[in-house]
Design a protein around this motif. Structure first.
Motif, PDB file in Angstrom:
ATOM      1  N   GLY A 274       0.819  -1.210   0.000  1.00 54.07           N
ATOM      2  CA  GLY A 274       0.000   0.000   0.000  1.00 54.07           C
ATOM      3  C   GLY A 274       0.848   1.254   0.000  1.00 54.07           C
ATOM      4  N   ALA A 275       1.943   1.229   0.759  1.00 55.57           N
ATOM      5  CA  ALA A 275       2.860   2.370   0.791  1.00 55.57           C
ATOM      6  C   ALA A 275       3.565   2.535  -0.552  1.00 55.57           C
ATOM      7  CB  ALA A 275       3.882   2.189   1.909  1.00 55.57           C
ATOM      8  N   MET A 276       3.972   1.427  -1.160  1.00 58.17           N
ATOM      9  CA  MET A 276       4.612   1.466  -2.486  1.00 58.17           C
ATOM     10  C   MET A 276       3.681   2.104  -3.514  1.00 58.17           C
ATOM     11  SD  MET A 276       7.673  -0.062  -3.326  1.00 58.17           S
ATOM     12  CE  MET A 276       8.928  -1.063  -2.519  1.00 58.17           C
ATOM     13  N   ALA A 277       2.423   1.705  -3.491  1.00 61.67           N
ATOM     14  CA  ALA A 277       1.462   2.245  -4.453  1.00 61.67           C
ATOM     15  C   ALA A 277       1.316   3.753  -4.291  1.00 61.67           C
ATOM     16  CB  ALA A 277       0.109   1.554  -4.271  1.00 61.67           C
ATOM     17  N   ARG A 278       1.220   4.214  -3.043  1.00 59.05           N
ATOM     18  CA  ARG A 278       1.116   5.654  -2.798  1.00 59.05           C
ATOM     19  C   ARG A 278       2.362   6.379  -3.289  1.00 59.05           C
ATOM     20  NH1 ARG A 278       0.268   8.386   2.470  1.00 59.05           N
ATOM     21  NH2 ARG A 278      -0.172  10.093   1.047  1.00 59.05           N
ATOM     22  N   ALA A 279       3.527   5.815  -2.990  1.00 59.36           N
ATOM     23  CA  ALA A 279       4.771   6.455  -3.414  1.00 59.36           C
ATOM     24  C   ALA A 279       4.842   6.554  -4.926  1.00 59.36           C
ATOM     25  CB  ALA A 279       5.973   5.669  -2.875  1.00 59.36           C
ATOM     26  N   GLY A 280       4.402   5.505  -5.606  1.00 62.57           N
ATOM     27  CA  GLY A 280       4.467   5.510  -7.057  1.00 62.57           C
ATOM     28  C   GLY A 280       3.660   6.620  -7.688  1.00 62.57           C
ATOM     29  N   VAL A 281       2.428   6.815  -7.222  1.00 59.72           N
ATOM     30  CA  VAL A 281       1.583   7.823  -7.853  1.00 59.72           C
ATOM     31  C   VAL A 281       1.949   9.231  -7.397  1.00 59.72           C
ATOM     32  CG1 VAL A 281      -0.301   7.728  -6.146  1.00 59.72           C
ATOM     33  CG2 VAL A 281      -0.797   8.321  -8.541  1.00 59.72           C
ATOM     34  N   ILE A 282       2.386   9.397  -6.150  1.00 53.45           N
ATOM     35  CA  ILE A 282       2.744  10.733  -5.657  1.00 53.45           C
ATOM     36  C   ILE A 282       4.049  11.215  -6.268  1.00 53.45           C
ATOM     37  CG2 ILE A 282       3.499  12.017  -3.600  1.00 53.45           C
ATOM     38  CD1 ILE A 282       1.420  10.403  -2.010  1.00 53.45           C
ATOM     39  N   LEU A 283       5.027  10.323  -6.353  1.00 56.47           N
ATOM     40  CA  LEU A 283       6.343  10.714  -6.865  1.00 56.47           C
ATOM     41  C   LEU A 283       6.469  10.524  -8.375  1.00 56.47           C
ATOM     42  CD1 LEU A 283       8.641   9.178  -4.082  1.00 56.47           C
ATOM     43  CD2 LEU A 283       7.640  11.467  -4.192  1.00 56.47           C
ATOM     44  N   GLY A 284       5.429   9.980  -9.004  1.00 52.18           N
ATOM     45  CA  GLY A 284       5.501   9.750 -10.438  1.00 52.18           C
ATOM     46  C   GLY A 284       6.504   8.680 -10.815  1.00 52.18           C
ATOM     47  N   GLU A 285       6.698   7.700  -9.917  1.00 53.20           N
ATOM     48  CA  GLU A 285       7.652   6.616 -10.145  1.00 53.20           C
ATOM     49  C   GLU A 285       6.881   5.344 -10.502  1.00 53.20           C
ATOM     50  OE1 GLU A 285      10.907   6.510 -10.191  1.00 53.20           O
ATOM     51  OE2 GLU A 285      11.476   8.474  -9.364  1.00 53.20           O
ATOM     52  N   LYS A 286       6.816   5.046 -11.782  1.00 48.94           N
ATOM     53  CA  LYS A 286       6.053   3.890 -12.246  1.00 48.94           C
ATOM     54  C   LYS A 286       6.585   2.590 -11.660  1.00 48.94           C
ATOM     55  CE  LYS A 286       4.342   1.754 -16.507  1.00 48.94           C
ATOM     56  NZ  LYS A 286       4.396   1.776 -18.002  1.00 48.94           N
ATOM     57  N   SER A 287       7.904   2.519 -11.417  1.00 50.40           N
ATOM     58  CA  SER A 287       8.500   1.282 -10.901  1.00 50.40           C
ATOM     59  C   SER A 287       7.949   0.912  -9.532  1.00 50.40           C
ATOM     60  CB  SER A 287      10.026   1.419 -10.833  1.00 50.40           C
ATOM     61  OG  SER A 287      10.401   2.451  -9.926  1.00 50.40           O
ATOM     62  N   TYR A 288       7.589   1.907  -8.733  1.00 41.97           N
ATOM     63  CA  TYR A 288       7.026   1.607  -7.417  1.00 41.97           C
ATOM     64  C   TYR A 288       5.637   0.976  -7.554  1.00 41.97           C
ATOM     65  CZ  TYR A 288      10.723   4.595  -5.431  1.00 41.97           C
ATOM     66  OH  TYR A 288      11.924   5.149  -5.070  1.00 41.97           O
ATOM     67  N   ILE A 289       4.835   1.497  -8.471  1.00 47.03           N
ATOM     68  CA  ILE A 289       3.509   0.914  -8.691  1.00 47.03           C
ATOM     69  C   ILE A 289       3.643  -0.509  -9.213  1.00 47.03           C
ATOM     70  CG2 ILE A 289       1.369   1.096 -10.017  1.00 47.03           C
ATOM     71  CD1 ILE A 289       1.658   4.116  -9.910  1.00 47.03           C
ATOM     72  N   GLU A 290       4.590  -0.723 -10.112  1.00 47.34           N
ATOM     73  CA  GLU A 290       4.827  -2.074 -10.628  1.00 47.34           C
ATOM     74  C   GLU A 290       5.252  -3.017  -9.510  1.00 47.34           C
ATOM     75  OE1 GLU A 290       7.718  -1.254 -13.599  1.00 47.34           O
ATOM     76  OE2 GLU A 290       6.246  -0.764 -15.159  1.00 47.34           O
ATOM     77  N   ARG A 291       6.079  -2.513  -8.586  1.00 50.82           N
ATOM     78  CA  ARG A 291       6.512  -3.345  -7.453  1.00 50.82           C
ATOM     79  C   ARG A 291       5.329  -3.643  -6.532  1.00 50.82           C
ATOM     80  NH1 ARG A 291       7.312  -6.678  -4.647  1.00 50.82           N
ATOM     81  NH2 ARG A 291       9.018  -7.167  -3.204  1.00 50.82           N
ATOM     82  N   ALA A 292       4.452  -2.675  -6.346  1.00 47.28           N
ATOM     83  CA  ALA A 292       3.266  -2.906  -5.519  1.00 47.28           C
ATOM     84  C   ALA A 292       2.357  -3.954  -6.155  1.00 47.28           C
ATOM     85  CB  ALA A 292       2.510  -1.594  -5.312  1.00 47.28           C
ATOM     86  N   ILE A 293       2.191  -3.889  -7.457  1.00 45.83           N
ATOM     87  CA  ILE A 293       1.359  -4.877  -8.152  1.00 45.83           C
ATOM     88  C   ILE A 293       1.993  -6.258  -8.064  1.00 45.83           C
ATOM     89  CG2 ILE A 293       0.505  -5.576 -10.431  1.00 45.83           C
ATOM     90  CD1 ILE A 293       0.138  -2.592 -11.058  1.00 45.83           C
ATOM     91  N   GLN A 294       3.321  -6.323  -8.182  1.00 40.93           N
ATOM     92  CA  GLN A 294       4.012  -7.604  -8.026  1.00 40.93           C
ATOM     93  C   GLN A 294       3.735  -8.190  -6.640  1.00 40.93           C
ATOM     94  OE1 GLN A 294       8.285  -7.496  -7.675  1.00 40.93           O
ATOM     95  NE2 GLN A 294       8.551  -9.597  -8.427  1.00 40.93           N
ATOM     96  N   ALA A 295       3.776  -7.352  -5.614  1.00 40.37           N
ATOM     97  CA  ALA A 295       3.494  -7.818  -4.252  1.00 40.37           C
ATOM     98  C   ALA A 295       2.038  -8.256  -4.117  1.00 40.37           C
ATOM     99  CB  ALA A 295       3.814  -6.722  -3.240  1.00 40.37           C
ATOM    100  N   ALA A 296       1.126  -7.525  -4.743  1.00 44.24           N
ATOM    101  CA  ALA A 296      -0.288  -7.899  -4.692  1.00 44.24           C
ATOM    102  C   ALA A 296      -0.520  -9.233  -5.394  1.00 44.24           C
ATOM    103  CB  ALA A 296      -1.138  -6.807  -5.328  1.00 44.24           C
ATOM    104  N   ASP A 297       0.148  -9.443  -6.504  1.00 42.45           N
ATOM    105  CA  ASP A 297       0.041 -10.727  -7.208  1.00 42.45           C
ATOM    106  C   ASP A 297       0.622 -11.858  -6.361  1.00 42.45           C
ATOM    107  OD1 ASP A 297      -1.213  -9.604  -9.390  1.00 42.45           O
ATOM    108  OD2 ASP A 297       0.639  -9.317 -10.530  1.00 42.45           O
ATOM    109  N   PHE A 298       1.687 -11.559  -5.614  1.00 43.50           N
ATOM    110  CA  PHE A 298       2.258 -12.543  -4.697  1.00 43.50           C
ATOM    111  C   PHE A 298       1.214 -12.960  -3.665  1.00 43.50           C
ATOM    112  CE2 PHE A 298       4.178 -13.503  -0.607  1.00 43.50           C
ATOM    113  CZ  PHE A 298       5.130 -14.461  -0.925  1.00 43.50           C
ATOM    114  N   VAL A 299       0.520 -11.983  -3.106  1.00 44.67           N
ATOM    115  CA  VAL A 299      -0.516 -12.277  -2.116  1.00 44.67           C
ATOM    116  C   VAL A 299      -1.617 -13.123  -2.740  1.00 44.67           C
ATOM    117  CG1 VAL A 299      -2.320 -11.256  -0.671  1.00 44.67           C
ATOM    118  CG2 VAL A 299      -0.034 -10.245  -0.702  1.00 44.67           C
ATOM    119  N   LYS A 300      -2.063 -12.741  -3.927  1.00 43.30           N
ATOM    120  CA  LYS A 300      -3.131 -13.505  -4.584  1.00 43.30           C
ATOM    121  C   LYS A 300      -2.688 -14.936  -4.885  1.00 43.30           C
ATOM    122  CE  LYS A 300      -4.178 -10.762  -8.036  1.00 43.30           C
ATOM    123  NZ  LYS A 300      -4.927 -10.333  -9.228  1.00 43.30           N
ATOM    124  N   THR A 301      -1.420 -15.118  -5.214  1.00 46.71           N
ATOM    125  CA  THR A 301      -0.911 -16.443  -5.589  1.00 46.71           C
ATOM    126  C   THR A 301      -0.691 -17.343  -4.381  1.00 46.71           C
ATOM    127  OG1 THR A 301       0.188 -15.516  -7.536  1.00 46.71           O
ATOM    128  CG2 THR A 301       0.960 -17.667  -6.761  1.00 46.71           C
TER     129      THR A 301
END
Length: 767
Positions: free
Chosen positions: A492-519
């Motif tokens: 959740g913190a990664m996702a916020r950082a990605g959109v606030i700082l304009g860092e796409k890599s953080y959002i991608e890392r957050a999605i990777q973590a979310a997919d880990f949880v789902k898996t």
């Protein structure tokens, strides 16, 4: 009788001779503080928890928390010795080394007790029940937690750390073991009688009941929370209270929210000052690892200088959000740099290849590869001689100043070390330096005739040199357990950082973590508690222990943050699914609020509701915030009703000591305001939409609701908000924003600059 009078009750009721005797014995023992052993492995060798595996070679005949252990205790009619800790706990290591690896003490334990070891992070339900007993009966708690139970799991005596032998008039662990074992054999009936009364009172005092008053907590609770934080604020170095000092991110969340919703009020401005000053001092202090990034657990002194060097994932996650809030409010780049610093550490050192986040790094490590005994902070500290040898190169060509000169000045490195001996009772940091900034980069540059850019470059180069050297040192233990709740915090913190700082890599890392949880951590509609890293880089879920309420609460918040960062409604759908499951499993249908555990586990004697925001905000506090965010997003009035029921349940505490629940008081602040609806009419993922979204996240609007009108009439949002059908972009590649509050809307705007101007209009954010 309320919970806080339970300690006094103990002294009045437990007057049986056997009870008085073992209480005297326990009272003389110490309070909360591995190493490797040889020999036969015990039952813990088949466990997945890093903490339990640390004890697998102890001579103690350990059991995990299991029916097997309970059955043996009943069959052999022995007391259970329950030891609870976690793998990066310093004093847990000490007690293991002194007692659990001691063959003589192990012999006493094995002959007279059924010994059970529990990882508190893996089984917070077990920890909470017995910590409630230990804290109530002794007035203090901590880890390792040491509790003696009847075969029916009823606690009869407990404490935290015990030294191995009698010393300084205090009973050692061996003495305690012998005394309790003998008294159990002599008169177990009185133990059981006392334990029964203890459980009756614990059950009564741990229950929360709905307040008889009809009004929800209001402005009085909010004002009192501010007043209590203000009184505890330490203005010289920041923080709340004296040493030791903890970061307490839930306090920052309240202070920033209070300011954002009342920016013109004097006390709100003071709130902002307290939060920003504290975060700056923490950034400069030794609690911040200036060489390898990230933050330590807490500072042992008032200046944030000498830390307890352990690094926890939950601190990194919460402090990421605190520094993001500071950046959003002030626009100061340094706060954004700290966020990137934390996330560099997490992605590099606390990340599994499959996407999960590890739990922690230990404070203790070997000072050299041939050393026999670990020391706290050994991985992180430096002697004056080391620094001068490693950094003995000129800052730039033709300049007499060396990197060492600049570095020692800037980070307060001193010959003979810079650690106050009072902060180093075991002489582990003698002659060592813990880096702490005492001046700005600009001031340090002026000291040596360097520009700010040159000075910054010199310090960056120096830190890289020292980082490379640190990687050659013996590394501290890594707890590579992956907890669902903490993974929720971090993604959740990664996702916020990605959109606030304009860092796409953080959002991608957050999605990777979310997919880990789902898996790995989401099975048959239920969350699991934890996953474990395997030697081959794979993942195990161990015994598939089901998740607790905090796992649901933090994962719901994570998916909400992912939705707000991406506008992908699949994350919102998951958040709703999990919220409904949380309500089904943990909601108290009689008195409201969420229990820690679901019903049905006979080994858990009490179903408890957390009622305090500590190092981690309580699940009830996180959940009430989730319910208030989800209700307007999904048009779910029942969620808002549940949130209000939680406020009602905790009304007495919120009105009297809201400082104990700052996260819940933050939710109360938001509940008092009308939601700010921000409707973005455009296509998800387009450049225009992303720029508008970043403009929204560039403002701290705690009560905002972000809706995407993308003309997909089959989507979740269109099904819940028929009004979205009326919002359309004027052009195919355009995104139009509408800001509404309390049935009033601004004029639509079609570029980020106009949206910034609209959001700066206070009439849309404070009513």
């Amino acid at each position: 009788m309320n919970f806080y009078s339970f300690g006094r009750w103990i002294s009045r009721v437990s007057q049986h001779p056997v009870t008085r005797s073992f209480q005297r014995t326990m009272a003389t023992a110490g309070e909360g503080s591995g190493s490797d052993s040889t020999g036969k492995l015990n039952r813990l060798a088949s466990e997945k928890s890093p903490y339990l595996l640390q004890h697998a070679s102890n001579p103690v005949d350990w059991y995990p928390w299991s029916e097997e252990a309970f059955s043996v205790a009943k069959r052999e009619n022995k007391l259970i010795f329950l030891s609870v800790g976690y793998s990066t706990c310093h004093w847990c290591h000490v007690m293991e080394r002194e007692s659990f690896e001691n063959p003589d003490i192990a012999k006493i334990m094995n002959a007279n007790f059924i010994n059970v070891k529990v990882d508190r992070e893996e089984r917070p339900d077990v920890d909470k029940v017995y910590m409630t007993f230990v804290t109530a009966s002794s007035g203090r708690g901590g880890w390792p937690m040491s509790v003696f139970l009847t075969p029916d799991l009823v606690p009869v005596a407990g404490g935290t750390y015990f030294p191995p032998e009698d010393r300084f008039g205090r009973s050692g662990f061996g003495t305690v073991l012998k005394s309790l074992s003998q008294k159990w054999k002599e008169d177990e009936g009185k133990f059981k009688e006392s334990g029964k009364k203890i459980m009756e009172v614990l059950d009564r005092t741990s229950r929360l009941s709905l307040s008889a008053q009809s009004d929800l907590p209001g402005e009085e609770a909010i004002a009192r929370c501010y007043a209590q934080l203000s009184r505890s604020y330490e203005p010289q170095y920041g923080g709340f209270g004296e040493s030791p000092k903890f970061p307490q991110p839930a306090n920052f969340n309240f202070l920033f929210t209070y300011y954002a919703l009342n920016p013109d009020q004097d006390d709100a401005k003071k709130s902002l000052e307290m939060a920003l000053f504290t975060l700056k001092k923490m950034d400069q202090g030794g609690i911040h690892d200036h060489v390898a990034q990230g933050f330590a657990r807490y500072s042992t002194d008032e200046r944030w200088h000498v830390p307890h060097f352990e690094k926890m994932l939950y601190d990194q996650a919460q402090l990421t959000c605190s520094y993001l809030d500071a950046y959003v409010i002030t626009g100061q780049s340094r706060f954004a740099e700290v966020v990137k610093d934390i996330l560099t550490y997490v992605t590099r050192d606390l990340s599994h290849p499959c996407g999960g986040f590890y739990s922690a790094e230990d404070a203790d490590s070997l000072p050299t590869h041939d050393a026999k005994e670990k020391r706290e902070g050994a991985f992180c500290v430096w002697t004056y001689e080391e620094i001068n040898q490693l950094l003995a190169v000129p800052v730039k060509e033709g300049h007499d100043t060396t990197l060492a000169n600049v570095f020692c000045h800037h980070f307060s490195v001193a010959e003979g070390g810079n650690v106050n001996p009072y902060q180093d009772p075991h002489d582990e940091l003698k002659n060592q330096n813990v880096l702490i900034e005492h001046s700005s980069i600009e001031e340090t540059g002026e000291e040596f005739g360097l520009s700010e850019e040159e000075c910054k470059a010199a310090l960056t180069k120096s830190c890289q040199i020292l980082y490379d050297i640190r990687q050659k040192r013996p590394k501290p233990h890594l707890d590579d357990k992956m907890l669902t709740s903490w993974n929720g915090m971090m993604l959740g913190a990664m996702a916020r950082a990605g959109v606030i700082l304009g860092e796409k890599s953080y959002i991608e890392r957050a999605i990777q973590a979310a997919d880990f949880v789902k898996t790995y951590l989401f099975k048959d509609g239920l969350l699991l508690r934890s996953a474990y890293s395997m030697e081959d880089g794979q993942v195990s879920v161990g015994s598939c222990l089901e998740g607790f309420v905090d796992d649901y609460a933090w994962m719901i918040r994570a998916f909400l943050n992912l939705y707000e960062a991406t506008l992908d409604t699949s994350w919102l759908e998951l958040a709703e699914e999990l919220q409904d499951k949380e309500n089904e499993l943990f909601w108290d249908t009689q008195e409201a609020g969420y229990f820690m555990t679901k019903a049905g586990d006979s080994s858990i004697l009490l179903r408890i509701k957390e009622d305090q925001d500590g190092a981690e905000p309580s699940a009830n506090s996180v959940s009430v915030g989730n319910l208030l965010r989800l209700s307007p997003l999904l048009d779910r009035a029942d969620y808002r009703e549940k949130a209000e029921a939680i406020f009602q349940l905790f009304a007495e505490r919120l009105n009297k000591i809201p400082i104990a629940l700052p996260e819940m008081t933050t939710a109360l602040l938001i509940h008092k305001k009308h939601p700010v609806q921000i409707i973005l009419a455009g296509k998800k993922g387009t450049d225009a939409t992303q720029k508008m979204l970043q403009a929204v996240h560039g403002h701290l609007i705690p009560s905002r609701v972000i809706l995407l009108a993308d003309e997909n009439h089959e989507s979740l949002l269109y099904n819940r908000h028929s009004s979205l059908r009326h919002y359309h972009p004027k052009k195919p590649d355009e995104t139009v924003a509408h800001v509404c509050q309390n049935f009033r809307c601004s004029l639509p705007v079609s570029n980020p600059e106009q949206l910034e101007e609209t959001l700066n209009n206070p009439c849309f954010v404070v009513e």
